[in-house]
Design an enzyme around this catalytic site. Structure first.
Site, PDB file in Angstrom:
ATOM      1  N   SER A   8       0.850  -1.196   0.000  1.00  0.00           N
ATOM      2  CA  SER A   8       0.000   0.000   0.000  1.00  0.00           C
ATOM      3  C   SER A   8       0.882   1.241   0.000  1.00  0.00           C
ATOM      4  O   SER A   8       2.069   1.163   0.343  1.00  0.00           O
ATOM      5  CB  SER A   8      -0.945  -0.012   1.209  1.00  0.00           C
ATOM      6  OG  SER A   8      -0.221  -0.231   2.401  1.00  0.00           O
ATOM      7  N   GLU A  10       1.212   5.487   0.909  1.00  0.00           N
ATOM      8  CA  GLU A  10       0.666   6.604   1.696  1.00  0.00           C
ATOM      9  C   GLU A  10       1.025   7.950   1.069  1.00  0.00           C
ATOM     10  O   GLU A  10       2.161   8.160   0.634  1.00  0.00           O
ATOM     11  CB  GLU A  10       1.221   6.534   3.131  1.00  0.00           C
ATOM     12  CG  GLU A  10       0.719   7.671   4.015  1.00  0.00           C
ATOM     13  CD  GLU A  10       1.097   7.467   5.471  1.00  0.00           C
ATOM     14  OE1 GLU A  10       0.853   6.361   5.999  1.00  0.00           O
ATOM     15  OE2 GLU A  10       1.644   8.405   6.062  1.00  0.00           O
ATOM     16  N   ASP A 102      -1.451  13.810  17.001  1.00  0.00           N
ATOM     17  CA  ASP A 102      -0.731  14.678  17.937  1.00  0.00           C
ATOM     18  C   ASP A 102      -1.453  16.015  17.998  1.00  0.00           C
ATOM     19  O   ASP A 102      -2.208  16.366  17.101  1.00  0.00           O
ATOM     20  CB  ASP A 102       0.715  14.877  17.464  1.00  0.00           C
ATOM     21  CG  ASP A 102       1.512  13.580  17.572  1.00  0.00           C
ATOM     22  OD1 ASP A 102       1.438  12.929  18.625  1.00  0.00           O
ATOM     23  OD2 ASP A 102       2.182  13.224  16.594  1.00  0.00           O
ATOM     24  N   PHE A 209      12.868  14.153  11.414  1.00  0.00           N
ATOM     25  CA  PHE A 209      11.622  13.410  11.528  1.00  0.00           C
ATOM     26  C   PHE A 209      11.786  12.226  12.488  1.00  0.00           C
ATOM     27  O   PHE A 209      10.937  11.952  13.326  1.00  0.00           O
ATOM     28  CB  PHE A 209      11.318  12.904  10.125  1.00  0.00           C
ATOM     29  CG  PHE A 209       9.880  12.806   9.794  1.00  0.00           C
ATOM     30  CD1 PHE A 209       9.040  13.897   9.965  1.00  0.00           C
ATOM     31  CD2 PHE A 209       9.352  11.620   9.288  1.00  0.00           C
ATOM     32  CE1 PHE A 209       7.704  13.797   9.654  1.00  0.00           C
ATOM     33  CE2 PHE A 209       8.019  11.515   8.970  1.00  0.00           C
ATOM     34  CZ  PHE A 209       7.194  12.598   9.155  1.00  0.00           C
ATOM     35  N   HIS A 259       3.818  -1.108   3.663  1.00  0.00           N
ATOM     36  CA  HIS A 259       3.128   0.165   3.442  1.00  0.00           C
ATOM     37  C   HIS A 259       4.210   1.221   3.215  1.00  0.00           C
ATOM     38  O   HIS A 259       5.010   1.483   4.117  1.00  0.00           O
ATOM     39  CB  HIS A 259       2.295   0.483   4.695  1.00  0.00           C
ATOM     40  CG  HIS A 259       1.546   1.778   4.650  1.00  0.00           C
ATOM     41  ND1 HIS A 259       0.337   1.926   3.996  1.00  0.00           N
ATOM     42  CD2 HIS A 259       1.827   2.994   5.186  1.00  0.00           C
ATOM     43  CE1 HIS A 259      -0.096   3.160   4.145  1.00  0.00           C
ATOM     44  NE2 HIS A 259       0.788   3.834   4.866  1.00  0.00           N
TER      45      HIS A 259
HETATM   46  P1  FAD Z   1      -2.373   5.752  20.380  1.00  0.00           P
HETATM   47  O1  FAD Z   1      -2.431   4.358  19.904  1.00  0.00           O
HETATM   48  O2  FAD Z   1      -3.613   6.311  21.002  1.00  0.00           O
HETATM   49  O3  FAD Z   1      -1.133   5.846  21.378  1.00  0.00           O
HETATM   50  C1  FAD Z   1      -0.589   7.091  21.776  1.00  0.00           C
HETATM   51  C2  FAD Z   1       0.281   6.927  23.026  1.00  0.00           C
HETATM   52  O4  FAD Z   1      -0.557   6.719  24.165  1.00  0.00           O
HETATM   53  C3  FAD Z   1       1.250   5.750  23.038  1.00  0.00           C
HETATM   54  O5  FAD Z   1       2.391   6.148  23.758  1.00  0.00           O
HETATM   55  C4  FAD Z   1       0.499   4.634  23.760  1.00  0.00           C
HETATM   56  O6  FAD Z   1       1.387   3.754  24.441  1.00  0.00           O
HETATM   57  C5  FAD Z   1      -0.381   5.412  24.717  1.00  0.00           C
HETATM   58  N1  FAD Z   1      -1.765   4.888  24.797  1.00  0.00           N
HETATM   59  C6  FAD Z   1      -2.473   4.287  23.813  1.00  0.00           C
HETATM   60  N2  FAD Z   1      -3.719   4.016  24.242  1.00  0.00           N
HETATM   61  C7  FAD Z   1      -3.815   4.480  25.512  1.00  0.00           C
HETATM   62  C8  FAD Z   1      -4.850   4.507  26.476  1.00  0.00           C
HETATM   63  N3  FAD Z   1      -6.059   4.014  26.190  1.00  0.00           N
HETATM   64  N4  FAD Z   1      -4.599   5.069  27.676  1.00  0.00           N
HETATM   65  C9  FAD Z   1      -3.362   5.584  27.977  1.00  0.00           C
HETATM   66  N5  FAD Z   1      -2.329   5.578  27.083  1.00  0.00           N
HETATM   67  C10 FAD Z   1      -2.552   5.038  25.863  1.00  0.00           C
HETATM   68  N6  FAD Z   1      -0.103  11.549  12.549  1.00  0.00           N
HETATM   69  C11 FAD Z   1      -0.899  12.496  12.012  1.00  0.00           C
HETATM   70  O7  FAD Z   1      -0.979  13.600  12.564  1.00  0.00           O
HETATM   71  N7  FAD Z   1      -1.618  12.286  10.878  1.00  0.00           N
HETATM   72  C12 FAD Z   1      -1.609  11.096  10.233  1.00  0.00           C
HETATM   73  O8  FAD Z   1      -2.277  10.922   9.220  1.00  0.00           O
HETATM   74  C13 FAD Z   1      -0.767  10.056  10.769  1.00  0.00           C
HETATM   75  N8  FAD Z   1      -0.692   8.843  10.171  1.00  0.00           N
HETATM   76  C14 FAD Z   1       0.064   7.851  10.740  1.00  0.00           C
HETATM   77  C15 FAD Z   1       0.064   6.594  10.151  1.00  0.00           C
HETATM   78  C16 FAD Z   1       0.829   5.560  10.684  1.00  0.00           C
HETATM   79  C17 FAD Z   1       0.813   4.199  10.016  1.00  0.00           C
HETATM   80  C18 FAD Z   1       1.607   5.799  11.839  1.00  0.00           C
HETATM   81  C19 FAD Z   1       2.471   4.692  12.414  1.00  0.00           C
HETATM   82  C20 FAD Z   1       1.605   7.047  12.446  1.00  0.00           C
HETATM   83  C21 FAD Z   1       0.825   8.088  11.916  1.00  0.00           C
HETATM   84  N9  FAD Z   1       0.767   9.345  12.504  1.00  0.00           N
HETATM   85  C22 FAD Z   1      -0.024  10.329  11.950  1.00  0.00           C
HETATM   86  C23 FAD Z   1       1.512   9.632  13.739  1.00  0.00           C
HETATM   87  C24 FAD Z   1       0.615   9.408  14.994  1.00  0.00           C
HETATM   88  O9  FAD Z   1      -0.484  10.273  14.953  1.00  0.00           O
HETATM   89  C25 FAD Z   1       1.441   9.688  16.247  1.00  0.00           C
HETATM   90  O10 FAD Z   1       2.438   8.719  16.392  1.00  0.00           O
HETATM   91  C26 FAD Z   1       0.631   9.857  17.520  1.00  0.00           C
HETATM   92  O11 FAD Z   1       1.509  10.399  18.508  1.00  0.00           O
HETATM   93  C27 FAD Z   1       0.068   8.568  18.078  1.00  0.00           C
HETATM   94  O12 FAD Z   1      -1.025   8.118  17.398  1.00  0.00           O
HETATM   95  P2  FAD Z   1      -1.576   6.628  17.682  1.00  0.00           P
HETATM   96  O13 FAD Z   1      -2.818   6.448  16.916  1.00  0.00           O
HETATM   97  O14 FAD Z   1      -0.494   5.645  17.521  1.00  0.00           O
HETATM   98  O15 FAD Z   1      -1.933   6.783  19.224  1.00  0.00           O
END
Ligand code: FAD
Length: 278
Positions: A8, A10, A102, A209, A259
């Site tokens: 895939s 991105e 973020d 980055f 990906h």
């Molecule tokens: P989560 O899975 O919610 O985790 C965030 C942090 O909180 C982690 O440290 C985890 O250990 C902790 N955590 C998770 N769940 C809980 C909970 N329930 N309670 C307490 N702590 C918890 N960023 C963008 O801005 N736009 C994008 O389009 C984007 N695309 C991405 C695509 C991919 C494939 C990846 C790998 C990253 C992408 N990111 C993007 C970056 C991402 O948004 C950041 O890494 C962000 O800081 C974390 O998002 P997450 O969904 O992994 O968060």
């Protein structure tokens, strides 16, 4: 090498009309030749690119391609995200990448982001099984994670909430990925975790980055890249070699798919795919 490995690509949402036009009508047909499962389109911190993301998603969807918008609550409310989900569903989009995201700079310290597992639960609650949901995974561990174990546990929480598969943050340490898969399997995760791969084009940008997202550039790679200084040609050639090797090892060792973080460029992703015989 696994013949069924899913590929895939991105994109980030181009800001200008010329950028959008190029992405949809030049870059996409070139990458489509590889036969990807889907294209995904990122979503800016706090929803800052909502309209641009949607514009690219609609453009790809209109070409009959499978497209996965990235989505996070940011600081939006349930009504806004619910409406966006309904719009995507009505347009025939059936895949999403669900993220916490973020905070946008200047959002203030009091703001609380919605964790990705909560977003996955929200999507399932509102739209049932309509969407195939991807989530993010971190073989080298998310920079804000309390510990290795907690990060894997929270990934499990995203699957328990209804995610179908995960895509990793990019990495260059292949052992970190396979060790991570083992730890996930030990916790009972049995869904595919696709390897996120960042081609190497510009060392300064990659280094900056990587510091922010917690991905490690192995010392031998950074030393080699530093040595090329401004010689872009050598950086590209070395980058394609290293990343081809990485992908080859991943696919030969059973990674379910790759990906590519294309950075909206056809090259070097296309060259790496060709080297792999894809
Ligand atoms: P989560 O899975 O919610 O985790 C965030 C942090 O909180 C982690 O440290 C985890 O250990 C902790 N955590 C998770 N769940 C809980 C909970 N329930 N309670 C307490 N702590 C918890 N960023 C963008 O801005 N736009 C994008 O389009 C984007 N695309 C991405 C695509 C991919 C494939 C990846 C790998 C990253 C992408 N990111 C993007 C970056 C991402 O948004 C950041 O890494 C962000 O800081 C974390 O998002 P997450 O969904 O992994 O968060």
């Amino acid at each position: 090498m696994s013949k069924s490995a899913a590929i895939s690509f991105e994109y980030f949402p181009a800001k200008t009309d010329a950028g959008r036009e190029k992405l949809l009508n030049v870059t996409t047909p070139e990458l489509q030749a590889i036969g990807p499962e889907f294209f995904s389109v990122t979503y800016g911190a706090g929803g800052s690119t909502r309209d641009n993301t949607r514009g690219i998603v609609e453009g790809l969807n209109a070409q009959g391609l499978s497209v996965a918008p990235h989505l996070s609550f940011g600081l939006d409310d349930e009504a806004t995200i619910g409406a966006l989900l309904e719009d995507y569903k009505a347009a025939g989009i059936n895949r999403l990448v669900a993220l916490r995201g973020d905070l946008p700079s200047g959002a203030g310290g009091g703001a609380r982001l919605v964790y990705a597992n909560e977003l996955v639960a929200f999507i399932r609650e509102r739209t049932g099984d309509h969407f195939h949901i991807e989530v993010a995974a971190y073989p080298e561990i998310h920079p804000q994670a309390e510990s290795y174990e907690s990060d894997v546990r929270y990934l499990k929480g995203k699957f328990d909430a209804g995610a179908d598969s995960a895509i990793t943050q990019y990495f260059y340490n292949v052992e970190a990925y396979f060790y991570f898969l083992d730890r996930c399997a030990a916790l009972g995760i049995d869904k595919p975790i696709y390897a996120g791969i960042m081609p190497i084009t510009n060392y300064a940008n990659l280094a900056r980055f990587s510091r922010n997202c917690g991905a490690e550039i192995p010392r031998w790679i950074s030393k080699r890249l530093e040595g090329f200084a401004d010689d872009q040609e050598s950086i590209r050639a070395f980058g394609i070699d290293v990343v081809t090797q990485l992908c080859q090892t991943l696919l030969e060792s059973g990674a379910p798919g790759i990906h590519f973080y294309t950075m909206n460029q056809t090259q070097p992703t296309l060259q790496i795919c060709r080297n792999l015989g894809l």
